[in-house]
Every structure is written in structure tokens, then in C-alpha cells.
Design a protein around this motif. Sequence first.
Motif, PDB file in Angstrom:
ATOM      1  N   ASP A  67       0.799  -1.221   0.000  1.00  0.00           N
ATOM      2  CA  ASP A  67       0.000   0.000   0.000  1.00  0.00           C
ATOM      3  C   ASP A  67       0.835   1.276   0.000  1.00  0.00           C
ATOM      4  O   ASP A  67       0.303   2.371   0.132  1.00  0.00           O
ATOM      5  CB  ASP A  67      -1.019   0.006   1.146  1.00  0.00           C
ATOM      6  N   VAL A  68       2.142   1.148  -0.192  1.00  0.00           N
ATOM      7  CA  VAL A  68       3.000   2.319  -0.396  1.00  0.00           C
ATOM      8  C   VAL A  68       2.844   2.705  -1.877  1.00  0.00           C
ATOM      9  O   VAL A  68       2.886   1.832  -2.754  1.00  0.00           O
ATOM     10  CB  VAL A  68       4.471   1.993  -0.048  1.00  0.00           C
ATOM     11  N   PRO A  69       2.614   3.990  -2.179  1.00  0.00           N
ATOM     12  CA  PRO A  69       2.280   4.378  -3.559  1.00  0.00           C
ATOM     13  C   PRO A  69       3.206   3.854  -4.652  1.00  0.00           C
ATOM     14  O   PRO A  69       2.724   3.393  -5.690  1.00  0.00           O
ATOM     15  CB  PRO A  69       2.290   5.913  -3.501  1.00  0.00           C
ATOM     16  N   ASP A  70       4.529   3.883  -4.463  1.00  0.00           N
ATOM     17  CA  ASP A  70       5.400   3.433  -5.548  1.00  0.00           C
ATOM     18  C   ASP A  70       5.557   1.912  -5.606  1.00  0.00           C
ATOM     19  O   ASP A  70       6.150   1.389  -6.537  1.00  0.00           O
ATOM     20  CB  ASP A  70       6.757   4.134  -5.509  1.00  0.00           C
ATOM     21  N   VAL A  71       5.017   1.203  -4.631  1.00  0.00           N
ATOM     22  CA  VAL A  71       4.969  -0.269  -4.686  1.00  0.00           C
ATOM     23  C   VAL A  71       3.681  -0.673  -5.399  1.00  0.00           C
ATOM     24  O   VAL A  71       3.690  -1.536  -6.273  1.00  0.00           O
ATOM     25  CB  VAL A  71       5.075  -0.895  -3.279  1.00  0.00           C
ATOM     26  N   ASP A  72       2.573  -0.056  -5.042  1.00  0.00           N
ATOM     27  CA  ASP A  72       1.309  -0.189  -5.763  1.00  0.00           C
ATOM     28  C   ASP A  72       0.890  -1.651  -5.976  1.00  0.00           C
ATOM     29  O   ASP A  72       0.590  -2.064  -7.091  1.00  0.00           O
ATOM     30  CB  ASP A  72       1.383   0.562  -7.096  1.00  0.00           C
ATOM     31  N   PHE A  73       0.912  -2.448  -4.886  1.00  0.00           N
ATOM     32  CA  PHE A  73       0.393  -3.822  -4.884  1.00  0.00           C
ATOM     33  C   PHE A  73       1.154  -4.776  -5.797  1.00  0.00           C
ATOM     34  O   PHE A  73       0.598  -5.776  -6.250  1.00  0.00           O
ATOM     35  CB  PHE A  73      -1.104  -3.825  -5.247  1.00  0.00           C
ATOM     36  N   MET A  74       2.432  -4.503  -6.045  1.00  0.00           N
ATOM     37  CA  MET A  74       3.203  -5.304  -6.990  1.00  0.00           C
ATOM     38  C   MET A  74       4.625  -5.500  -6.455  1.00  0.00           C
ATOM     39  O   MET A  74       5.233  -4.550  -5.972  1.00  0.00           O
ATOM     40  CB  MET A  74       3.258  -4.553  -8.325  1.00  0.00           C
ATOM     41  N   PRO A  75       5.186  -6.701  -6.553  1.00  0.00           N
ATOM     42  CA  PRO A  75       6.585  -6.875  -6.172  1.00  0.00           C
ATOM     43  C   PRO A  75       7.475  -5.934  -6.981  1.00  0.00           C
ATOM     44  O   PRO A  75       7.262  -5.737  -8.174  1.00  0.00           O
ATOM     45  CB  PRO A  75       6.877  -8.338  -6.519  1.00  0.00           C
ATOM     46  N   ARG A  76       8.474  -5.359  -6.313  1.00  0.00           N
ATOM     47  CA  ARG A  76       9.370  -4.394  -6.964  1.00  0.00           C
ATOM     48  C   ARG A  76      10.822  -4.847  -6.812  1.00  0.00           C
ATOM     49  O   ARG A  76      11.188  -5.529  -5.865  1.00  0.00           O
ATOM     50  CB  ARG A  76       9.205  -3.014  -6.345  1.00  0.00           C
ATOM     51  N   THR A  77      11.653  -4.400  -7.751  1.00  0.00           N
ATOM     52  CA  THR A  77      13.079  -4.735  -7.725  1.00  0.00           C
ATOM     53  C   THR A  77      13.836  -3.797  -6.785  1.00  0.00           C
ATOM     54  O   THR A  77      13.345  -2.726  -6.412  1.00  0.00           O
ATOM     55  CB  THR A  77      13.691  -4.615  -9.129  1.00  0.00           C
ATOM     56  N   PHE A  78      15.049  -4.194  -6.470  1.00  0.00           N
ATOM     57  CA  PHE A  78      15.936  -3.367  -5.658  1.00  0.00           C
ATOM     58  C   PHE A  78      16.128  -2.000  -6.312  1.00  0.00           C
ATOM     59  O   PHE A  78      16.047  -0.972  -5.647  1.00  0.00           O
ATOM     60  CB  PHE A  78      17.284  -4.082  -5.489  1.00  0.00           C
ATOM     61  N   ALA A  79      16.386  -1.997  -7.624  1.00  0.00           N
ATOM     62  CA  ALA A  79      16.599  -0.727  -8.337  1.00  0.00           C
ATOM     63  C   ALA A  79      15.376   0.166  -8.245  1.00  0.00           C
ATOM     64  O   ALA A  79      15.502   1.380  -8.030  1.00  0.00           O
ATOM     65  CB  ALA A  79      16.969  -0.997  -9.802  1.00  0.00           C
ATOM     66  N   GLU A  80      14.193  -0.401  -8.398  1.00  0.00           N
ATOM     67  CA  GLU A  80      12.972   0.402  -8.295  1.00  0.00           C
ATOM     68  C   GLU A  80      12.802   0.963  -6.878  1.00  0.00           C
ATOM     69  O   GLU A  80      12.446   2.125  -6.699  1.00  0.00           O
ATOM     70  CB  GLU A  80      11.741  -0.439  -8.645  1.00  0.00           C
ATOM     71  N   LEU A  81      13.061   0.130  -5.895  1.00  0.00           N
ATOM     72  CA  LEU A  81      12.841   0.533  -4.507  1.00  0.00           C
ATOM     73  C   LEU A  81      13.893   1.500  -3.979  1.00  0.00           C
ATOM     74  O   LEU A  81      13.638   2.238  -3.026  1.00  0.00           O
ATOM     75  CB  LEU A  81      12.756  -0.704  -3.613  1.00  0.00           C
ATOM     76  N   THR A  82      15.061   1.505  -4.580  1.00  0.00           N
ATOM     77  CA  THR A  82      16.123   2.409  -4.117  1.00  0.00           C
ATOM     78  C   THR A  82      16.296   3.633  -5.016  1.00  0.00           C
ATOM     79  O   THR A  82      17.169   4.461  -4.756  1.00  0.00           O
ATOM     80  CB  THR A  82      17.461   1.671  -3.968  1.00  0.00           C
ATOM     81  N   ALA A  83      15.496   3.739  -6.060  1.00  0.00           N
ATOM     82  CA  ALA A  83      15.585   4.916  -6.943  1.00  0.00           C
ATOM     83  C   ALA A  83      15.380   6.178  -6.112  1.00  0.00           C
ATOM     84  O   ALA A  83      14.434   6.277  -5.339  1.00  0.00           O
ATOM     85  CB  ALA A  83      14.533   4.821  -8.043  1.00  0.00           C
ATOM     86  N   GLY A  84      16.278   7.090  -6.222  1.00  0.00           N
ATOM     87  CA  GLY A  84      16.189   8.328  -5.469  1.00  0.00           C
ATOM     88  C   GLY A  84      16.763   8.238  -4.069  1.00  0.00           C
ATOM     89  O   GLY A  84      16.854   9.250  -3.361  1.00  0.00           O
ATOM     90  N   MET A  85      17.162   7.055  -3.636  1.00  0.00           N
ATOM     91  CA  MET A  85      17.748   6.882  -2.314  1.00  0.00           C
ATOM     92  C   MET A  85      19.248   7.197  -2.396  1.00  0.00           C
ATOM     93  O   MET A  85      19.916   6.757  -3.333  1.00  0.00           O
ATOM     94  CB  MET A  85      17.540   5.435  -1.846  1.00  0.00           C
ATOM     95  N   ALA A  86      19.750   7.927  -1.449  1.00  0.00           N
ATOM     96  CA  ALA A  86      21.189   8.235  -1.413  1.00  0.00           C
ATOM     97  C   ALA A  86      21.931   6.988  -0.977  1.00  0.00           C
ATOM     98  O   ALA A  86      21.948   6.645   0.199  1.00  0.00           O
ATOM     99  CB  ALA A  86      21.454   9.388  -0.452  1.00  0.00           C
TER     100      ALA A  86
END
Length: 181
Positions: free
Chosen positions: A160-179
Motif C-alpha cells: 500500500d506504499v504508492p510506488d509499490v502499488d500492490f506489486m513486487p518491486r526490484t531493488f533498483a525500483e525501490l532504491t531509486a532516489g535513495m542516497a
Amino acid sequence: MTYVNKYYISDTHLGHERMLSMQPRPFGTIEEHDEYIIESWNSVVSDGDIVYHLGDFAFGLSRDADRIRAIFDRLKGLKYLIIGNHDVDKRGNLHPTLASLDWAARPEHGLRTTDGGRDLWLSHYAARSWPSQHYGAVHFYGHSHGKLPGVGRSRDVGVDVPDVDFMPRTFAELTAGMALE
């Protein structure tokens, strides 16, 4: 050897009708909710991929055991479970329905792995510190349903986090924008 992608997700709460009004989640019925998650999952995950589920996989495990098993079998990938609070009984033991599923390894309360050239600490609960944090490690967690912001290189990977949006996500997707440095 087939290239394997790794994915991360948490808090699917399959079969948990009250989640529709508690969060709220944008579905009319729990069946619609569960089908959307299954279809979203299978739209990105292939049979040889790895999916780390960071807890609260399903609800009503005694009442709907056959339904939960059927859903599990429909989800693609090699599935690892990081145990969440809804995955255990009142004594803290993994629910027998979950224990009977064909997980890629024994479900654990926390797991250290690597992805994107980094150490990665996986747990259902957010941590203020985690293994190798001071050496660049990243921490993925669930449980907080988007209401607890990450600290440093940590983040919520709940459905239910907006950029996850009910779908498994990759490391690259989840860390995009993370320092990461």
C-alpha cells in the motif's frame, strides 16, 4: 543458467477483508483485492525469479487454508517469507498453513542477502539500525503500511506504499532516489 530477478513486497494480507476499510485499499471485495495482487505479481515475476515477502502474507489462515494454498500456488517465483505479526499464532509460532507452503527456504524473522552490489537486511519491522548499515547496507521492511518513513537507506516495501502499488518491486525500483553513497 537463467538470469534471476529479485523482487520485494510486504503486507499483501491476502484474504483479510478488514484491510479494505482499515487502510483503505481501493477494492470492492477481498476477492477483487486478492486477484489484483495475483495478477500484478505474475505480470512482473517469472517462474525462476526470487520474491522476498516481508511478512503478513495472508489472514484467516485456519478458516481459508485451502484458498491460501491455492493463491500461493498461483504466484510465480521462488518465494521466501520473512515472518510478520499476522503470520504467527498467539504463541509466536509460524501458522501451520504457512509452514505447509512450498517456500524456497524456511521462513525467518530476518534475512541478510545482497542485491544491487549491496548488503540488504530484510525484516517485517522497521529498524533504526541494521547489519552493515555503516558500510552501505540497505534495509527493507513492511508492517507500517506507508506510515513510517525510512531512515537513511531504509524503506517500507508494503503493497500500500504508492510506488509499490500492490506489486513486487526490484531493488533498483525501490532504491531509486535513495542516497546510496
